[in-house]
Design an enzyme around this catalytic site. Structure first.
Site, PDB file in Angstrom:
ATOM      1  N   VAL A  90       5.279  -0.698   2.745  1.00  0.00           N
ATOM      2  CA  VAL A  90       4.190  -0.972   3.676  1.00  0.00           C
ATOM      3  C   VAL A  90       3.166  -1.888   3.007  1.00  0.00           C
ATOM      4  CG1 VAL A  90       2.459   0.048   5.192  1.00  0.00           C
ATOM      5  CG2 VAL A  90       4.560   1.293   4.699  1.00  0.00           C
ATOM      6  N   ILE A 102       0.821  -1.217   0.000  1.00  0.00           N
ATOM      7  CA  ILE A 102       0.000   0.000   0.000  1.00  0.00           C
ATOM      8  C   ILE A 102       0.851   1.261   0.000  1.00  0.00           C
ATOM      9  CG2 ILE A 102      -2.128  -0.946   0.997  1.00  0.00           C
ATOM     10  CD1 ILE A 102      -1.140   0.004   3.743  1.00  0.00           C
ATOM     11  N   GLY A 103       2.138   1.113  -0.044  1.00  0.00           N
ATOM     12  CA  GLY A 103       2.970   2.326  -0.101  1.00  0.00           C
ATOM     13  C   GLY A 103       4.433   2.009   0.116  1.00  0.00           C
ATOM     14  N   ASP A 107      11.606  13.696  12.167  1.00  0.00           N
ATOM     15  CA  ASP A 107      11.159  13.583  10.771  1.00  0.00           C
ATOM     16  C   ASP A 107       9.665  13.847  10.681  1.00  0.00           C
ATOM     17  OD1 ASP A 107      11.162  13.218   8.086  1.00  0.00           O
ATOM     18  OD2 ASP A 107      11.427  11.046   8.131  1.00  0.00           O
ATOM     19  N   GLY A 164      11.211   1.600   3.738  1.00  0.00           N
ATOM     20  CA  GLY A 164      10.810   0.266   3.326  1.00  0.00           C
ATOM     21  C   GLY A 164       9.445   0.310   2.676  1.00  0.00           C
TER      22      GLY A 164
END
Ligand SMILES: *[C@@H]1O[C@H](CO)[C@@H](O)[C@H](O)[C@H]1NC(C)=O
Ligand SMILES: *[C@@H]1O[C@H](CO)[C@@H](O)[C@H](O)[C@H]1NC(C)=O
Ligand SMILES: *[C@@H]1O[C@H](CO)[C@@H](O)[C@H](O)[C@H]1NC(C)=O
Ligand SMILES: *[C@@H]1O[C@H](CO)[C@@H](O)[C@H](O)[C@H]1NC(C)=O
Ligand SMILES: *[C@@H]1O[C@H](CO)[C@@H](O)[C@H](O)[C@H]1NC(C)=O
Ligand SMILES: *[C@@H]1O[C@H](CO)[C@@H](O)[C@H](O)[C@H]1NC(C)=O
Ligand SMILES: *[C@@H]1O[C@H](CO)[C@@H](O)[C@H](O)[C@H]1NC(C)=O
Ligand SMILES: *[C@@H]1O[C@H](CO)[C@@H](O)[C@H](O)[C@H]1NC(C)=O
Length: 722
Positions: free
Chosen positions: A446, A438-439, A560, A444
Site C-alpha cells: 500500500v 505505508i504498509g 477475511d 500487495g
C-alpha cells in the site's frame, strides 16, 4: 527424694502399660506375642542402628509407629516410605535389607540417600513395589534384582545408574510399571524385556542407550506408555510396534532412528501422543496415520521426511517443521495450525495468507517462489467471482466501465469527485518508490499518494501476471464491478483502479490512522481509542456486515474479517476493507470454496465443511469485537473459556487494562452489550451464532440483566440467551 523416685517409677509403669496398650491398637492381639519374636527385634534394631530416623523426635517409641514405617498384624515391617529427611546423609546399605524379609513396598525418594544399590536387595523376595528415585544412587544394577519375581512396579528413575540395562530384568514377569528414566544407562535394550508381557508402562528415556529397539517390544501387548526419548538409539522403528494396540503414548524423540515410519503404526488406534521428532527418519509420512483417530499430539519435526503431507485429522498440536516435505498442505491443517509447524521444509504451499501459493497446473504463475504469496492473492475473488451468475455478467456488458485505454492500459475512476490521471499517480509515488510505502499485506503493497489537487489517496499495488491470462483479467473486472456497487459509509471507498500487465493497483480513500490492529498495538493510540470509540468501531463493522449479508441482492461474504482489515480514518471511524477474498453467495451452486482468511479469525467449521456461509463472517466479527474490547487477540480467552475456571472470570478482568473502567452508565452498558454479543458470535456451532441483522437490532436494545458493571462475570454473559 524417696517420694520423688517412687513417683518416677509409677510414671514409668503407667507409660509401659500405655505403650503395650498402644501396640494392641496398632496391631492385632497377635502383636503381643510378636514383641518376643526375634525377627521383629532384628527389624527394630536395624532401624534404630541406621541413622535414617535420627532426627525424628520419637525414636524411642515403637518402630512400627515411626514416620514411613508400616507393619503387618504380626509386627513385621511391610512398607518403608522415606521421603522426609530425618538423617543428614543416609547411606543406602545402612538399611540392612536382609533384616526385612516381609517387606512388600519400598519407596525411597530423598536426595540425601546415597550409595550403590546393595546386592542384599535380592533378599526382599516378597517385594511388589520398589522405588528408589531422585536419590544420589549410582553404580550398576545388582544382578540379585532378578530375584524379585513378584515386583509389579520398579522405579529407579532420576539417579546416576550406569552400565547396561541388565537382561535379567526379563525375569520380573509380574512387572506392570518399569521406569529407568533419567540415568546413565548405556548399551542396548535387552530383548528379554519382551518377556514382560504384563508391562503397561516402560520408560527408558534420558539415558545413553545406543542399540536399536528390539523386535520383541511387540510382545508387550498391554503397554500403554512407551518412552525411549533422549537416548542414542539407532536402527529403525520395528514394525512389531504396530502390535501394541493399547499404546496411548509413544515417544522416541531425540535419538538416531533411521528408516521409514512403519505403516503398522496406523494400527495403534488408542494412540494419543506420538513424538518421533529429532531423529533421522526418512521416507514419506504414512497415510495410515489417518487411522489414529484418538491422536492429539503429533510431532514429526526435525527429521528427513519427504514427499507430500497426507490428509490427516486435526490434532490438538502438530509439528512437521524441519523436514524435506513438499507440495500442498491439506486445507484443514492450514486452518487449524499456525504456519510455524510447517516451516523449514523443502517446498510446502497453501492458500492461507503468508504461505507460498501452490503452482496451478501449466505456466500460470511464472514468478519466483518467494513472490508467489504476494502475487497470487491479488487474484482474490478471481475464483469466487468467476462463479458470478450469468445474469451479473450480462448486466456488466450493458454498463461498461469508463475506460481510459492507453497502450493497453485500463485506467478507470469513479466514486471520486476530483480528477485522477494515471500519470499523476506515477508522478506522486515516483513510480511506486519505496519511500511512499505505508504498509504491506498479503495481497500487495500500500502506497500513499498526494495528487496535484492536494487530495491524498491510498494505492494498493498488486502484482502483474502473464499477458495471456485473459480469464484473470476478466474476473478482475467482474470483481471491481461488484466492489464499485457496494456503497456503504462503513465500507472503504474504492475510487478506481489501474490494470496493466505489469502494473495493477486499486485506488482507495486514504485512511489516516491505519488499521485497527495497528492502533490497538500502539500504547498511545490505544488510549485515544477510548470505550466510546471502540463501541463505535464495533457498531460500524456490524453495519457494514449487515449491509453485505442482508441488504444486497445476493449476500456478499467478506471471508477475511480481521483487525488488520478494519481501517480507521482521522476521526477513528472504522471502515471495512480488503475485499480480496470476498465472494457472492449464490444459492444455485455449491458454496464450497478454496480457503481464504487470516489465521486466528477463521471459523472452526471451515476446517471440515469448507462451506462458506455468512456465519463464517459472524465468527470472525466476534473475534475482532472481543479484540477491540480486550486490546489484544482473544486467544487466551478462548482457552480460559474452555477451562473450569471460566466460572469465576469477571468481565472487568478481560477488558483492555490500559483504559480506565467506563464511568458513564450508558458507555458501560454498551461495552457489556458488545462483549455479550461477541461471545455469542464465537460459538463453535455456526447455527448457534446470531445473524448480523440480529446483532444489529440487539445493539439498539437494553441489556436483559441488571448486574452492576463490576458484578458481571463471563459465565453470566455466556449463559444469558440472546
Ligand atoms: C546394631 O548395632 C550394634 C552395635 O554397633 C551391633 O552390635 C548390632 O549387631 C547391630 N544390629 C544390627 C541388626 O545391625
Ligand atoms: C511420640 O510418640 C507418642 C507415643 O507413640 C505419641 O503419643 C506422640 O504423639 C509422639 N510425638 C510426636 C511428636 O510424634
Ligand atoms: C512413593 O513416595 C513418593 C514421594 O513421597 C510418593 O509421591 C509416591 O506416591 C509414593 N508411591 C506410592 C506407591 O505410595
Ligand atoms: C524369556 O522368554 C524366553 C522364552 O520363553 C526364555 O527362553 C528366556 O529365558 C526368557 N528370558 C528371560 C530373561 O526371562
Ligand atoms: C554403545 O555404548 C557402549 C557402552 O558405552 C560402548 O561400549 C559401545 O561401543 C557403544 N556402541 C556403539 C555402536 O556406539
Ligand atoms: C488393553 O486394554 C483393554 C482395556 O483397558 C484391556 O481389557 C486389555 O486387556 C488390554 N490388553 C490387550 C492386549 O488388549
Ligand atoms: C441486473 O440487471 C437487472 C435489470 O437491470 C437488475 O434487476 C438486476 O438486479 C441486476 N443484477 C445484478 C446482480 O446486479
Ligand atoms: C449455500 O448457502 C446458502 C446459505 O448461505 C444456502 O441457502 C444454500 O442452500 C447453499 N447452497 C448449497 C448448494 O449448498
Amino acid at each position: 527424694m524417696e517420694w520423688c523416685s517412687i513417683n518416677t517409677c509409677r510414671v514409668l509403669v503407667v507409660s509401659v502399660v500405655l505403650l503395650s496398650y498402644n501396640m494392641l491398637l496398632i496391631s492385632s492381639p497377635a502383636a503381643a506375642a510378636a514383641t518376643t519374636d526375634a525377627q521383629v527385634e532384628a527389624e527394630a534394631e536395624t532401624l534404630r542402628n541406621s541413622t535414617w530416623w535420627w532426627y525424628m523426635e520419637n525414636t524411642t517409641s515403637h518402630h512400627c509407629t515411626w514416620d514411613g514405617i508400616t507393619c503387618n498384624r504380626e509386627g513385621h515391617v511391610i512398607q518403608i516410605t522415606y521421603s522426609r529427611g530425618y538423617c543428614r546423609r543416609c547411606k543406602l546399605s545402612q538399611l540392612k535389607f536382609s533384616s526385612f524379609p516381609s517387606l512388600l513396598h519400598l519407596n525411597l525418594s530423598y536426595p540425601l540417600i546415597y550409595g550403590r544399590i546393595p546386592d542384599e536387595i535380592g533378599t526382599l523376595t516378597k517385594l511388589t513395589y520398589l522405588r528408589i528415585s531422585e536419590c544420589d544412587v549410582y553404580g550398576e544394577l545388582p544382578v540379585s534384582l532378578g530375584n524379585l519375581a513378584l515386583l509389579e512396579e520398579l522405579d529407579l528413575s532420576y539417579k546416576l545408574l550406569s552400565g547396561a540395562i541388565p537382561s535379567f530384568l526379563g525375569y520380573l514377569k509380574n512387572l506392570i510399571h518399569l521406569d529407568l528414566g533419567s540415568n546413565s544407562l548405556s548399551s542396548v535394550i535387552p530383548s528379554s524385556l519382551g518377556n514382560l508381557t504384563n508391562l503397561e508402562y516402560l520408560d527408558l528415556s534420558f539415558n545413553q542407550i545406543n542399540g536399536s529397539i528390539p523386535f520383541e517390544i511387540g510382545n508387550l501387548k498391554n503397554l500403554v506408555e512407551l518412552s525411549l526419548a533422549r537416548n542414542s538409539i539407532v536402527g529403525a522403528i520395528p514394525s512389531s510396534l504396530g502390535d501394541l494396540i493399547n499404546l496411548t503414548e509413544f515417544n522416541i524423540c531425540g535419538n538416531k532412528i533411521r528408516g521409514c515410519i512403519p505403516f503398522e503404526i496406523g494400527n495403534l488406534k488408542n494412540l494419543a501422543s506420538l513424538d518421533l521428532s529429532n531423529n533421522l527418519i526418512n521416507g514419506k509420512i504414512p497415510s495410515q496415520l489417518q487411522n489414529l483417530k484418538n491422536l492429539k499430539n503429533l510431532d514429526l519435526s526435525h527429521n528427513k521426511l519427504s514427499g507430500h503431507i497426507p490428509t490427516l485429522p486435526i490434532y490438538r498440536s502438530m509439528d512437521l517443521s524441519y523436514n524435506d516435505l513438499e507440495g500442498h498442505i491439506p486445507f484443514e491443517l492450514q486452518l487449524e495450525h499456525p504456519p510455524e509447524v510447517f516451516s523449514y521444509n523443502k517446498g510446502l504451499c497453501g492458500e492461507i495468507k503468508g504461505w507460498p501459493h501452490c503452482k496451478r497446473g501449466h505456466k500460470t504463475m511464472l514468478i519466483t517462489t518467494i513472490a508467489i504469496s504476494t502475487i497470487l492473492f491479488p487474484l482474490f475473488a478471481v475464483f469466487g467471482f468467476l462463479l458470478l451468475s450469468r445474469k451479473m455478467r450480462q448486466n456488466q456488458t450493458k454498463t461498461p466501465l469508463k475506460k481510459n485505454e492507453k497502450n493497453g492500459d485500463i485506467f478507470s475512476i469513479w466514486n471520486y469527485d476530483g480528477k485522477i490521471a494515471y500519470e499523476d499517480i506515477i508522478e506522486a509515488t515516483e513510480d511506486f518508490d519505496i519511500k511512499y510505502c505505508i504498509g504491506t499485506g498479503g495481497y500487495g503493497t500500500v502506497y500513499k499518494a498526494q495528487l496535484p489537487t492536494g487530495n491524498v489517496v491510498a494505492l494498493k499495488k498488486l502484482h502483474g501476471w502473464e499477458r495471456d491470462e485473459a480469464t484473470y483479467l476478466k474476473s478482475f473486472q467482474n470483481e471491481v464491478q461488484v466492489l464499485s456497487k457496494i456503497k456503504h459509509r462503513n465500507i472503504i471507498k474504492l475510487h478506481g483502479y489501474c490494470l496493466h500487465k505489469r502494473c495493477m493497483f486499486l485506488i482507495y480513500k486514504y485512511m489516516e490512522r491505519g488499521s485497527l490492529f495497528g492502533v490497538l498495538s500502539n500504547e498511545v493510540e490505544a488510549l485515544e481509542l477510548d470505550w466510546i470509540k471502540r463501541v463505535n468501531v464495533v457498531k460500524s463493522i456490524v453495519h457494514a456486515l449487515c449491509y453485505m449479508h442482508h441488504d444486497y441482492t445476493l449476500p456478499i461474504i467478506h471471508r477475511d474479517i480481521s483487525s488488520s482489515n478494519i481501517l480507521l480514518d482521522s476521526k477513528l471511524d472504522a471502515f471495512l476493507s480488503d475485499f480480496g477474498t470476498a465472494r457472492l453467495l449464490h444459492h444455485d451452486s455449491s458454496n464450497q470454496t478454496v480457503l481464504a482468511g487470516t489465521y486466528g479469525y477463521i471459523a472452526p467449521e471451515l476446517a471440515y465443511t469448507m462451506v462458506v456461509t455468512e456465519k463464517c463472517d459472524v465468527y470472525s466479527f466476534g473475534v475482532v469485537a472481543l479484540e477491540t474490547m480486550m486490546g489484544k487477540h482473544p486467544r487466551e480467552l478462548f482457552t480460559l473459556l474452555s477451562s473450569s475456571s471460566a466460572q469465576s472470570i469477571m468481565l472487568t478482568d478481560i477488558l483492555d487494562s490500559r483504559l480506565p473502567s467506563p464511568q458513564d452508565q450508558q458507555v458501560a452498558r454498551d461495552v457489556v452489550l458488545v462483549v455479550w454479543l461477541a461471545l455469542k458470535c464465537i460459538h463453535s456451532n455456526p447455527r448457534s451464532r446470531p445473524t448480523m441483522q440480529h446483532i444489529s437490532s440487539r445493539l439498539r436494545t437494553q441489556l436483559p440483566f441488571l448486574e452492576t458493571f463490576h458484578g458481571i462475570s463471563l459465565w453470566l454473559l455466556n449463559t444469558q440467551e440472546i
